[in-house]
Design a protein around this motif. Structure first.
Motif, PDB file in Angstrom:
ATOM      1  N   LEU A  55       0.771  -1.361  -0.100  1.00 28.73           N
ATOM      2  CA  LEU A  55       0.090  -0.017  -0.035  1.00 28.73           C
ATOM      3  C   LEU A  55       0.738   1.213  -0.080  1.00 28.73           C
ATOM      4  O   LEU A  55       0.516   2.361  -0.717  1.00 28.73           O
ATOM      5  CB  LEU A  55      -0.948  -0.202   1.337  1.00 28.73           C
ATOM      6  CG  LEU A  55      -2.086  -1.071   1.209  1.00 28.73           C
ATOM      7  CD1 LEU A  55      -2.806  -0.933   2.334  1.00 28.73           C
ATOM      8  CD2 LEU A  55      -2.849  -0.878   0.016  1.00 28.73           C
ATOM      9  N   ASN A  56       1.992   1.150   0.672  1.00 32.45           N
ATOM     10  CA  ASN A  56       2.905   2.303   0.915  1.00 32.45           C
ATOM     11  C   ASN A  56       3.344   2.487  -0.566  1.00 32.45           C
ATOM     12  O   ASN A  56       3.563   3.729  -1.143  1.00 32.45           O
ATOM     13  CB  ASN A  56       3.967   2.332   1.785  1.00 32.45           C
ATOM     14  CG  ASN A  56       3.474   2.351   3.115  1.00 32.45           C
ATOM     15  OD1 ASN A  56       2.523   3.097   3.431  1.00 32.45           O
ATOM     16  ND2 ASN A  56       3.852   1.850   3.971  1.00 32.45           N
ATOM     17  N   GLU A  57       3.881   1.332  -1.397  1.00 32.51           N
ATOM     18  CA  GLU A  57       4.374   1.507  -2.793  1.00 32.51           C
ATOM     19  C   GLU A  57       3.296   2.333  -3.707  1.00 32.51           C
ATOM     20  O   GLU A  57       3.724   3.081  -4.663  1.00 32.51           O
ATOM     21  CB  GLU A  57       4.569   0.105  -3.111  1.00 32.51           C
ATOM     22  CG  GLU A  57       6.004  -0.399  -2.486  1.00 32.51           C
ATOM     23  CD  GLU A  57       7.111   0.199  -2.925  1.00 32.51           C
ATOM     24  OE1 GLU A  57       7.216   1.027  -3.787  1.00 32.51           O
ATOM     25  OE2 GLU A  57       8.237  -0.229  -2.403  1.00 32.51           O
ATOM     26  N   LEU A  58       2.041   1.667  -3.379  1.00 34.16           N
ATOM     27  CA  LEU A  58       0.978   2.396  -4.430  1.00 34.16           C
ATOM     28  C   LEU A  58       0.714   3.859  -3.913  1.00 34.16           C
ATOM     29  O   LEU A  58       0.715   4.785  -5.013  1.00 34.16           O
ATOM     30  CB  LEU A  58      -0.308   1.780  -4.038  1.00 34.16           C
ATOM     31  CG  LEU A  58      -0.508   0.141  -4.643  1.00 34.16           C
ATOM     32  CD1 LEU A  58      -1.838  -0.470  -4.171  1.00 34.16           C
ATOM     33  CD2 LEU A  58      -0.318   0.052  -5.856  1.00 34.16           C
ATOM     34  N   ALA A  59       0.944   4.247  -2.642  1.00 41.72           N
ATOM     35  CA  ALA A  59       0.675   5.562  -2.517  1.00 41.72           C
ATOM     36  C   ALA A  59       1.718   6.567  -2.766  1.00 41.72           C
ATOM     37  O   ALA A  59       1.196   7.662  -3.293  1.00 41.72           O
ATOM     38  CB  ALA A  59       0.720   5.764  -0.729  1.00 41.72           C
ATOM     39  N   VAL A  60       2.909   6.094  -2.842  1.00 39.39           N
ATOM     40  CA  VAL A  60       3.881   6.978  -3.562  1.00 39.39           C
ATOM     41  C   VAL A  60       3.914   7.395  -5.164  1.00 39.39           C
ATOM     42  O   VAL A  60       4.532   8.079  -5.622  1.00 39.39           O
ATOM     43  CB  VAL A  60       5.165   6.678  -3.153  1.00 39.39           C
ATOM     44  CG1 VAL A  60       5.661   6.588  -1.661  1.00 39.39           C
ATOM     45  CG2 VAL A  60       5.625   5.195  -3.857  1.00 39.39           C
ATOM     46  N   MET A  61       2.950   6.557  -5.742  1.00 38.70           N
ATOM     47  CA  MET A  61       2.883   6.697  -7.115  1.00 38.70           C
ATOM     48  C   MET A  61       1.653   7.883  -7.311  1.00 38.70           C
ATOM     49  O   MET A  61       1.590   8.141  -8.356  1.00 38.70           O
ATOM     50  CB  MET A  61       2.287   5.139  -7.804  1.00 38.70           C
ATOM     51  CG  MET A  61       3.325   4.348  -7.595  1.00 38.70           C
ATOM     52  SD  MET A  61       2.629   2.493  -8.244  1.00 38.70           S
ATOM     53  CE  MET A  61       2.179   2.916  -9.774  1.00 38.70           C
ATOM     54  N   ASP A  62       0.830   8.353  -6.173  1.00 34.57           N
ATOM     55  CA  ASP A  62      -0.158   9.396  -6.421  1.00 34.57           C
ATOM     56  C   ASP A  62       0.596  10.692  -6.326  1.00 34.57           C
ATOM     57  O   ASP A  62       1.647  11.029  -5.553  1.00 34.57           O
ATOM     58  CB  ASP A  62      -1.148   9.177  -5.354  1.00 34.57           C
ATOM     59  CG  ASP A  62      -2.143   7.858  -5.764  1.00 34.57           C
ATOM     60  OD1 ASP A  62      -1.828   7.186  -6.785  1.00 34.57           O
ATOM     61  OD2 ASP A  62      -3.196   7.845  -4.895  1.00 34.57           O
ATOM     62  N   SER A  63       0.031  11.520  -7.213  1.00 33.11           N
ATOM     63  CA  SER A  63       1.026  12.776  -7.154  1.00 33.11           C
ATOM     64  C   SER A  63       0.552  13.593  -5.774  1.00 33.11           C
ATOM     65  O   SER A  63       1.790  14.445  -5.870  1.00 33.11           O
ATOM     66  CB  SER A  63       0.228  13.663  -8.526  1.00 33.11           C
ATOM     67  OG  SER A  63      -1.143  13.991  -8.188  1.00 33.11           O
TER      68      SER A  63
END
Length: 392
Positions: A55-63
């Motif tokens: 989930l943290n990996e996904l979050a850092v992909m959001d602007s």
């Protein structure tokens, strides 16, 4: 930490220790890779550390989480409270775009990936639970009643002359209000008593179709999951009638994913006749907070039409909750819950009588004979029946 950073770390800490840490990290990454490759619920559940890493990996992909980012637009994922941000793993953008809840967001690659993966994993679970031929589904941030309304509004464009919905009666407000809210008139078909069970009156359903005219009927709205003495509708026969008269068929499967009987009825109904969509609750079937549902069906194009009917973007919370739950349980864990639910039972007094419901497996009822005897001075009292529901 990528391979280059691990190599640099070996200059600071013993290389053997760093290699151990690197191997542990690769174990997490292998699980994530398999999810991305297969799009299915993992057989064995993940640890919380793997889920949070993902989930943290996904979050850092959001602007909104880009380093040095200064958003000046209207949709920049601004959150005043850090507690709120942490509650959502900083996945703030939600899902979908203004024209389609399933669309990808340019500013939120991570949230978009979350949405797509959740729908894929849930589709896998629906197949595992018994509807093998389901072709498409999506999680919608509304409970079952409003999700049914969304289905009815989508059908309105296909059947502009329709004013009625044929509805075998079930005494539950939200499914009734879902039809009223969509602007249609429910045609209530009373059930018939067969032994201890209340079952679908197929003759009246077909007679109503002929009286009103098939072109004036939006759909048949049937129900799988209900409470004794009402049992699941005769889905196979209703599906055949819908196919015969070319009328859409929407199934309220609110509690049904947890019941192999309900899922089998949907599978068989789609095989022998017509089922356009079936709707199930997230909280009732996946033990997550209230507020989400799954809309699924056998025609991918029609399910996409429903998703495009949803106005605006949507909250990602239900998708996030169910994805975390299924990744933690794994397919084996969910199957274990299904098996345990199927074996549930409850006790009764020595003088009480179980009512006989061969067609329902999500609830049961007891006729309290001893209570009737004490109050009325004789045996069975047909006017009283207490219902006891199995625990999921």
């Amino acid at each position: 930490m990528n391979s280059e950073n691990f190599s640099l770390s070996e200059k600071i800490v013993s290389p053997s220790y760093i290699r151990q840490g690197s191997q542990a990290r690769r174990g997490h990454e292998l699980l994530i890779r398999q999810l991305l490759e297969q799009g299915k619920c993992p057989e064995e559940g993940w640890s919380e550390s793997t889920v949070e890493l993902f989930l943290n990996e996904l979050a850092v992909m959001d602007s909104n989480n880009f380093l040095g980012n200064c958003g000046v637009g209207e949709r920049e994922g601004r959150v005043a409270s850090n507690l709120v941000a942490r509650r959502h793993y900083r996945l703030i953008h939600g899902i979908g775009r203004s024209g389609d809840i399933a669309a990808v967001q340019p500013k939120a690659a991570g949230s978009s990936l979350l949405n797509k993966l959740t729908n894929s994993v849930v589709l896998d679970i629906l197949k595992l639970a018994g509807v093998r031929s389901v072709s498409s589904c999506f999680v919608v941030p509304m409970a079952t009643g409003m999700s049914l309304t969304l289905c009815f509004l989508t059908l309105r464009h296909k059947r502009p002359k329709a004013h009625y919905i044929i509805w075998p009666r079930i005494d539950q407000k939200s499914c009734f209000k879902s039809m009223i809210t969509a602007g249609f008139e429910p045609v209530v078909v009373e059930n018939v008593l067969e032994g201890d069970e209340l079952r679908t009156d197929l003759e009246t359903v077909e007679r109503k179709i002929e009286e009103l005219g098939a072109e004036n009927i939006l759909c048949v709205h049937s129900t799988t999951s209900c409470f004794a003495p009402r049992v699941p509708d005769r889905l196979e026969e209703l599906a055949a009638i819908c196919a015969k008269y070319d009328i859409p068929h929407i199934v309220n499967n609110a509690y049904g994913v947890q019941s192999s009987k309900c899922m089998h009825l949907i599978q068989q109904g789609a095989r022998v006749g017509r089922i356009d969509a079936f709707v199930q609750s997230l909280d009732k079937n996946f033990m997550v907070p209230v507020g989400g549902a799954i809309i699924a069906g056998f025609d991918e194009a029609f399910i996409q039409e429903i998703s495009k009917m949803y106005p605006g973007r949507a909250s990602a919370s239900p998708s996030l909750d169910v994805l975390i739950t299924l990744l933690t349980l794994g397919a084996s864990g969910y199957k274990k819950y299904l098996s345990e639910r199927k074996g549930c039972s409850t006790g009764k007094g020595a003088d009480d009588r179980w009512t006989h419901f061969p067609w329902i497996h999500v609830s049961l009822s007891v006729v309290p004979l001893s209570l009737s005897q004490r109050r009325l001075g004789h045996g069975y009292h047909s006017g009283r029946c207490d219902t006891v529901h199995e625990k999921a």
